[in-house]
Design a protein around this motif. Structure first.
Motif, PDB file in Angstrom:
ATOM      1  N   ALA A  47       0.838  -1.147   0.018  1.00  0.00           N
ATOM      2  CA  ALA A  47       0.100   0.045  -0.121  1.00  0.00           C
ATOM      3  C   ALA A  47       0.924   1.173  -0.019  1.00  0.00           C
ATOM      4  O   ALA A  47       0.607   2.382  -0.621  1.00  0.00           O
ATOM      5  CB  ALA A  47      -0.693   0.028   1.350  1.00  0.00           C
ATOM      6  N   THR A  48       2.005   1.386   0.804  1.00  0.00           N
ATOM      7  CA  THR A  48       2.894   2.395   0.847  1.00  0.00           C
ATOM      8  C   THR A  48       4.173   2.186   0.644  1.00  0.00           C
ATOM      9  O   THR A  48       4.725   0.636   0.515  1.00  0.00           O
ATOM     10  CB  THR A  48       2.646   3.004   2.233  1.00  0.00           C
ATOM     11  N   GLN A  49       5.181   3.211   0.452  1.00  0.00           N
ATOM     12  CA  GLN A  49       6.478   2.991   0.339  1.00  0.00           C
ATOM     13  C   GLN A  49       6.950   2.228   1.645  1.00  0.00           C
ATOM     14  O   GLN A  49       7.974   1.583   1.392  1.00  0.00           O
ATOM     15  CB  GLN A  49       7.241   4.273   0.211  1.00  0.00           C
ATOM     16  N   MET A  50       6.348   2.648   2.742  1.00  0.00           N
ATOM     17  CA  MET A  50       7.115   1.976   4.078  1.00  0.00           C
ATOM     18  C   MET A  50       6.756   0.694   4.011  1.00  0.00           C
ATOM     19  O   MET A  50       7.518  -0.288   4.660  1.00  0.00           O
ATOM     20  CB  MET A  50       6.412   2.795   5.228  1.00  0.00           C
ATOM     21  N   GLU A  51       5.529   0.236   3.624  1.00  0.00           N
ATOM     22  CA  GLU A  51       5.001  -1.281   3.753  1.00  0.00           C
ATOM     23  C   GLU A  51       5.915  -1.853   2.932  1.00  0.00           C
ATOM     24  O   GLU A  51       6.480  -3.096   3.215  1.00  0.00           O
ATOM     25  CB  GLU A  51       3.554  -1.389   3.326  1.00  0.00           C
ATOM     26  N   ALA A  52       6.397  -1.419   1.587  1.00  0.00           N
ATOM     27  CA  ALA A  52       7.216  -2.190   0.707  1.00  0.00           C
ATOM     28  C   ALA A  52       8.568  -2.325   1.384  1.00  0.00           C
ATOM     29  O   ALA A  52       9.076  -3.265   1.211  1.00  0.00           O
ATOM     30  CB  ALA A  52       7.095  -1.494  -0.564  1.00  0.00           C
ATOM     31  N   ALA A  53       9.139  -1.355   1.833  1.00  0.00           N
ATOM     32  CA  ALA A  53      10.337  -1.240   2.544  1.00  0.00           C
ATOM     33  C   ALA A  53      10.503  -2.306   3.452  1.00  0.00           C
ATOM     34  O   ALA A  53      11.693  -3.028   3.749  1.00  0.00           O
ATOM     35  CB  ALA A  53      10.862  -0.105   2.810  1.00  0.00           C
ATOM     36  N   LYS A  54       9.442  -2.480   4.302  1.00  0.00           N
ATOM     37  CA  LYS A  54       9.369  -3.541   5.549  1.00  0.00           C
ATOM     38  C   LYS A  54       9.498  -4.702   5.034  1.00  0.00           C
ATOM     39  O   LYS A  54       9.746  -5.806   5.534  1.00  0.00           O
ATOM     40  CB  LYS A  54       8.172  -3.039   6.380  1.00  0.00           C
ATOM     41  N   LYS A  55       8.846  -4.914   3.989  1.00  0.00           N
ATOM     42  CA  LYS A  55       8.633  -6.194   3.192  1.00  0.00           C
ATOM     43  C   LYS A  55       9.792  -6.777   2.381  1.00  0.00           C
ATOM     44  O   LYS A  55       9.947  -7.880   1.683  1.00  0.00           O
ATOM     45  CB  LYS A  55       7.483  -6.387   1.916  1.00  0.00           C
ATOM     46  N   GLY A  56      10.972  -5.709   2.283  1.00  0.00           N
ATOM     47  CA  GLY A  56      12.140  -5.946   1.585  1.00  0.00           C
ATOM     48  C   GLY A  56      12.171  -5.640   0.034  1.00  0.00           C
ATOM     49  O   GLY A  56      12.892  -6.002  -0.772  1.00  0.00           O
ATOM     50  N   ILE A  57      11.063  -4.973  -0.485  1.00  0.00           N
ATOM     51  CA  ILE A  57      10.928  -4.547  -1.789  1.00  0.00           C
ATOM     52  C   ILE A  57      11.372  -3.330  -2.097  1.00  0.00           C
ATOM     53  O   ILE A  57      11.243  -2.205  -1.103  1.00  0.00           O
ATOM     54  CB  ILE A  57       9.264  -4.571  -2.021  1.00  0.00           C
TER      55      ILE A  57
END
Length: 437
Positions: free
Chosen positions: A5-15
């Motif tokens: 959903a967000t840049q932060m969620e992606a970052a936390k998922k390693g994306i």
């Protein structure tokens, strides 16, 4: 459909997102390092999913200092064409963000055009727009109404919103107990304070903070936690009200990160030079190293008409001490809505502050153009100097206004130019002033 959903969620998922790749290239940082900083909240990439024209930028740790330009119409100055001219100036001189602070009529006409065309991040303050958007007086607006405006801005593609969620009852109590010379100078903060006092209710953005975050998360809109109790004169700096609100903002930062919503925290305001560094460190500590967005700081209160200079001084100190994002101030600050020339002066002053701070912080490649300018000046290559200058037109205009007899000097020193004299000696030539050679 993207996996996050967000840049932060992606970052936390390693994306590593496409936006992260763009920012990493701009900032000379490894994409994986950037991803880790976004995951921790130390870098924000404000980038609404509906803002298709944006050129993503990173704000925070290890990033270049960014600047914001405030624009927008008011009841006394509602010329959309003039505001678009200011937008063009902001783009020309590389402002990374534009905040639409319109507070008159149906402001979404200007905002939609801005979002459709602008590569810069777009920010708003929904509280400003609430009265015009809803066509209600302040006392008639409900908490649900405020949330409607937040959703409307998010749907339109706004990349970051200033939400004054920290001025809750606890912060107001500290402000009221101590008192101030200038009271509340934040427009959005004053409106919320008035609404709270008149209705007896808690700040709706604080009371319904989770709902606000849900809206922002849906569109990957960054929350910029507004400093409603920022000091409006140097005598009010670092007082109980400011610090009480800052403590609340630190807690609200963590709550947003738990929902994968990116955060920036806003800071002072008017402040004497000797207090700036301590305030930057305090803000970063209490707000867990979230990106820090400052207005100024204005370092003295007696120079109306020159506040672009007073804030460039404060901004340079602030950014070199940890601030990540500077809000420009124009010569018209405290006096009137800025015109096109005021906007240019404000942008240049903020760019000077940001660039000077980046040099001091050792940001990668920050010195490159300064070194190139030194080489061009050493060779007395005017065309090269104009090419490197941040504002080539003004540099050329000044040089040509009093043209020198010898193009290898300027009209200030003439043949007594120190660079010319030293170059000649090092080239084995004789320096003579009393005869033409």
């Amino acid at each position: 459909m993207r996996e996050y959903a967000t840049q932060m969620e992606a970052a936390k998922k390693g994306i590593i997102t496409p936006e992260m790749k763009i920012v990493a290239e701009k900032e000379y940082i490894d994409p994986e390092e950037l991803r880790a900083l976004v995951a921790k909240g130390e870098v924000a990439i404000p980038c609404n999913i509906n803002h298709k024209a944006i050129s993503p930028e990173g704000i925070g740790t290890r990033m270049r200092t960014k600047i914001n330009v405030n624009l927008g119409i008011s009841g006394d100055a509602k010329d959309y064409e003039k505001e678009m001219q200011k937008v063009e100036l902001a783009h020309k001189f590389g402002a990374e963000a534009i905040m639409d602070l319109s507070n008159y009529g149906k402001t979404n006409t200007f905002r939609r055009e801005l979002i459709a065309k602008s590569p810069a991040m777009i920010g708003t303050v929904p509280m400003y727009d609430a009265i015009g958007y809803l066509e209600k007086d302040l006392l008639e607006i409900t908490a649900e109404d405020f949330l409607k405006v937040v959703r409307a801005h998010a749907e339109e593609g706004v990349d970051f919103m200033t939400i004054h969620a920290g001025i809750n009852r606890r912060a107001v109590e500290a402000f009221m107990r101590e008192g101030r010379k200038m009271n509340i100078v934040s427009r959005g903060g004053s409106l919320l304070f008035a609404w709270m006092m008149m209705t007896g209710n808690e700040n709706p953005f604080y009371e319904h903070y989770d709902e606000v975050l849900e809206i922002l998360r849906e569109f990957d809109c960054t929350i910029s936690l507004g400093d409603a109790l920022r000091p409006g004169c140097i005598d009010d700096a670092t007082d109980a009200g400011q610090i009480a609100e800052l403590i609340e903002l630190g807690h609200l930062t963590q709550r947003a990160w738990e929902k994968d919503v990116q955060v920036m925290v806003e800071g002072p305001g008017h402040m004497a030079m000797n207090e700036i560094e301590a305030n930057m460190r305090l803000q970063k500590r209490i707000c867990h190293n979230a990106p820090f967005y400052v207005l100024g700081p204005v370092v003295t209160d007696i120079f109306p008409g020159y506040d672009h200079i007073t804030t460039a001084i404060g901004g340079a100190i602030a950014a070199s001490s940890g601030a990540d994002f500077l809000c420009y101030v124009t010569p018209a600050e405290h006096l009137r809505l800025p015109d096109v020339n005021d906007v240019k002066e404000g942008i240049i002053a903020s760019k000077i502050a940001a660039h000077a701070a980046d040099i001091a912080k050792g940001v990668p490649h920050a010195r490159d153009k300064d070194n190139a300018m030194a080489e061009a000046r050493h060779k007395v290559e005017w065309e090269e100097m104009f090419k490197i200058a941040f504002d080539p037109e003004k540099a050329r205009e000044y040089f040509e206004s009093t043209p020198p007899a010898d193009r290898h000097t300027c009209s200030m020193c003439g043949k007594m130019c120190a660079v010319r004299t030293t170059n000649m000696i090092l080239e084995g030539k004789t320096v003579e002033f009393c005869s033409e050679k």
